[in-house]
Design a protein around this motif. Structure first.
Motif, PDB file in Angstrom:
ATOM      1  N   GLY A 340       0.814  -1.206   0.000  1.00 14.16           N
ATOM      2  CA  GLY A 340       0.000   0.000   0.000  1.00 14.16           C
ATOM      3  C   GLY A 340       0.851   1.261   0.000  1.00 14.16           C
ATOM      4  O   GLY A 340       0.532   2.246  -0.676  1.00 14.16           O
ATOM      5  N   TRP A 341       1.951   1.231   0.759  1.00 14.97           N
ATOM      6  CA  TRP A 341       2.851   2.387   0.800  1.00 14.97           C
ATOM      7  C   TRP A 341       3.515   2.615  -0.560  1.00 14.97           C
ATOM      8  O   TRP A 341       3.624   3.754  -1.027  1.00 14.97           O
ATOM      9  N   ILE A 342       3.947   1.518  -1.198  1.00 16.56           N
ATOM     10  CA  ILE A 342       4.581   1.636  -2.519  1.00 16.56           C
ATOM     11  C   ILE A 342       3.602   2.215  -3.533  1.00 16.56           C
ATOM     12  O   ILE A 342       3.955   3.088  -4.342  1.00 16.56           O
ATOM     13  N   HIS A 343       2.355   1.748  -3.482  1.00 19.69           N
ATOM     14  CA  HIS A 343       1.363   2.277  -4.421  1.00 19.69           C
ATOM     15  C   HIS A 343       1.064   3.747  -4.149  1.00 19.69           C
ATOM     16  O   HIS A 343       0.932   4.551  -5.076  1.00 19.69           O
ATOM     17  N   GLY A 344       0.963   4.114  -2.863  1.00 15.95           N
ATOM     18  CA  GLY A 344       0.720   5.510  -2.529  1.00 15.95           C
ATOM     19  C   GLY A 344       1.871   6.409  -2.959  1.00 15.95           C
ATOM     20  O   GLY A 344       1.659   7.557  -3.356  1.00 15.95           O
ATOM     21  N   VAL A 350       1.999  -1.444 -11.073  1.00 12.72           N
ATOM     22  CA  VAL A 350       3.070  -2.181 -11.754  1.00 12.72           C
ATOM     23  C   VAL A 350       4.289  -2.303 -10.839  1.00 12.72           C
ATOM     24  O   VAL A 350       4.908  -3.367 -10.740  1.00 12.72           O
ATOM     25  N   VAL A 351       4.618  -1.223 -10.152  1.00 14.27           N
ATOM     26  CA  VAL A 351       5.764  -1.238  -9.232  1.00 14.27           C
ATOM     27  C   VAL A 351       5.511  -2.229  -8.098  1.00 14.27           C
ATOM     28  O   VAL A 351       6.420  -2.934  -7.660  1.00 14.27           O
ATOM     29  N   VAL A 352       4.279  -2.288  -7.627  1.00 13.29           N
ATOM     30  CA  VAL A 352       3.922  -3.240  -6.566  1.00 13.29           C
ATOM     31  C   VAL A 352       4.119  -4.669  -7.044  1.00 13.29           C
ATOM     32  O   VAL A 352       4.672  -5.520  -6.320  1.00 13.29           O
ATOM     33  N   ILE A 353       3.695  -4.970  -8.257  1.00 14.30           N
ATOM     34  CA  ILE A 353       3.837  -6.324  -8.808  1.00 14.30           C
ATOM     35  C   ILE A 353       5.308  -6.680  -8.993  1.00 14.30           C
ATOM     36  O   ILE A 353       5.726  -7.815  -8.711  1.00 14.30           O
ATOM     37  N   VAL A 354       6.116  -5.731  -9.426  1.00 12.77           N
ATOM     38  CA  VAL A 354       7.554  -5.973  -9.558  1.00 12.77           C
ATOM     39  C   VAL A 354       8.165  -6.267  -8.193  1.00 12.77           C
ATOM     40  O   VAL A 354       9.023  -7.154  -8.047  1.00 12.77           O
ATOM     41  N   PHE A 355       7.721  -5.535  -7.177  1.00 13.21           N
ATOM     42  CA  PHE A 355       8.175  -5.794  -5.806  1.00 13.21           C
ATOM     43  C   PHE A 355       7.846  -7.228  -5.393  1.00 13.21           C
ATOM     44  O   PHE A 355       8.675  -7.923  -4.785  1.00 13.21           O
ATOM     45  N   LEU A 356       6.652  -7.707  -5.730  1.00 11.68           N
ATOM     46  CA  LEU A 356       6.268  -9.073  -5.390  1.00 11.68           C
ATOM     47  C   LEU A 356       7.131 -10.094  -6.119  1.00 11.68           C
ATOM     48  O   LEU A 356       7.447 -11.159  -5.571  1.00 11.68           O
TER      49      LEU A 356
END
Length: 379
Positions: A340-344, A350-356
């Protein structure tokens, strides 16, 4: 048992908007509805061994199921009730997470794969139903009534546990003492393999609960309606049902676990890649949910089965499972809020999915370490 291990949590993501509107919650708090139980998982898991030794496996199981029923019932009345109920749910499931593999080792030591598959199947089925239909049902009977109705599941499990306890007391009066035999002489916190098991448990949980929490918003950002996103989350949960009995048996019979760990990684990457393509086509979202459902279920089955395979008696299983899940769930707790912090921060899923995907690489690396030793407590 299995039906109680995720239902109270998976019912929440599709109705986050309803809960937020009812209690006027800030957006940052929504992720904590998943994170709070994970913190409880991490803090309470090591205590399960003490409670089992003090009161016995089945009485502790019944008490935890009762706590879960109470938490489900009270969390619908106010913000305070929501917070207290969520904590109760987290505490109850924290204990059940450790008790599940311990009960399998205690009751069915010669059929670990089969009975692990049974509770994973029950867990997946109940999670699929709660995630897939909570949004729709909440429109019919309100989200508050729906959540309270879930309390029936742990109550039924308590009745079954009482019958089992009475039956075992009559058949084998001394079996309750069997748990005390073969106590470990070394703390699992000092064993490298226990840390590897905890790392794998934590990273797969971080992936699952991050996906569970944020998949509906990710899908809705791709143009998918809320109810449809809920159905797709249910599809993710139900996809692995046909494999729930098979995967633990394959794991328990395999000489080495590296092949399964790599297979899980490949399916995970394929699922996350399809999720990246979801804005292009609805069918990419469908395929992503199928692949992520299969991979998350396989990873959980791998983690839970390993607690049994890498120990030699119920006492060792409880000790290692408690340690591994404590460390693992504290690690997993940062996942939903961090996503949630990364998305905010970036405004991009896309960045969240790359993090995963990065987390997946770490999980795979840790998983490959479990073949280095046969047992946590080696002679």
């Amino acid at each position: 048992m299995g039906a109680n291990m995720r239902t109270a949590i998976t019912v929440v993501p599709p109705i986050l908007a309803n809960i937020q509107n009812s209690f006027s919650l800030p957006e940052w708090f929504l992720g904590s509805l998943t994170t709070i139980p994970l913190i409880c998982f991490g803090l309470l898991s090591p205590t399960v061994t003490f409670f089992i030794r003090r009161f016995g496996i089945l009485p502790v199981t019944m008490a935890d199921l009762g706590l879960l029923a109470i938490g489900n019932f009270v969390r619908v009345y106010s913000f305070t009730g929501l917070l207290i109920g969520t904590i109760c749910i987290g505490c109850g499931i924290a204990m059940l997470n450790v008790l599940a593999p311990t009960l399998v080792s205690y009751l069915f030591p010669m059929r670990i794969g089969t009975y692990t598959g049974m509770y994973v199947f029950a867990m997946s089925l109940s999670s699929a139903i709660s995630a897939g239909f909570s949004s729709v049902i909440s429109q019919w009977i309100s989200w508050q009534v729906m959540m309270q109705f879930i309390s029936i599941i742990p109550i039924v499990a308590i009745i079954v546990a009482v019958c089992l306890s009475v039956s075992q007391s009559k058949a084998e009066p001394n079996k309750g003492q069997a748990y005390h035999h073969g106590q470990t002489q070394t703390s699992p916190w000092k064993r490298p393999l226990a840390w590897a098991l905890g790392g794998f448990m934590g990273l797969q949980s971080l992936l699952f609960y991050s996906i569970l929490t944020w998949l509906p918003p990710i899908l809705m950002a791709s143009g998918i309606k809320q109810n449809t996103a809920g159905y797709l989350l249910g599809l993710l949960q139900i996809t692995a049902l046909p494999f729930s009995f098979i995967i633990p048996r394959i794991i328990s019979e395999a000489k080495r676990q590296s092949t399964m760990v790599l297979t899980i990684a490949v399916i995970f990457v394929a699922g996350l890649s399809c999720l990246l393509l979801a804005p292009m086509s609805f069918w990419f979202a469908v395929v992503a949910c199928v692949l992520l459902g299969l991979s998350t279920n396989m990873a959980f089955s791998e983690a839970m089965t390993l607690f049994n395979l890498k120990t030699r008696n119920p006492n060792e299983t409880a000790a290692v499972s408690g340690m591994g899940q404590s460390f693992g769930y504290l690690l997993a707790a940062v996942g939903p809020m961090l996503c949630g912090w990364i998305h905010g921060l970036t405004g991009s899923w896309v960045v969240v999915i790359v993090f995963l995907i990065v987390i997946l690489a770490l999980m795979t690396s840790v998983g490959l370490l479990v073949d280095h030793e046969r047992y946590v407590f080696s002679d």
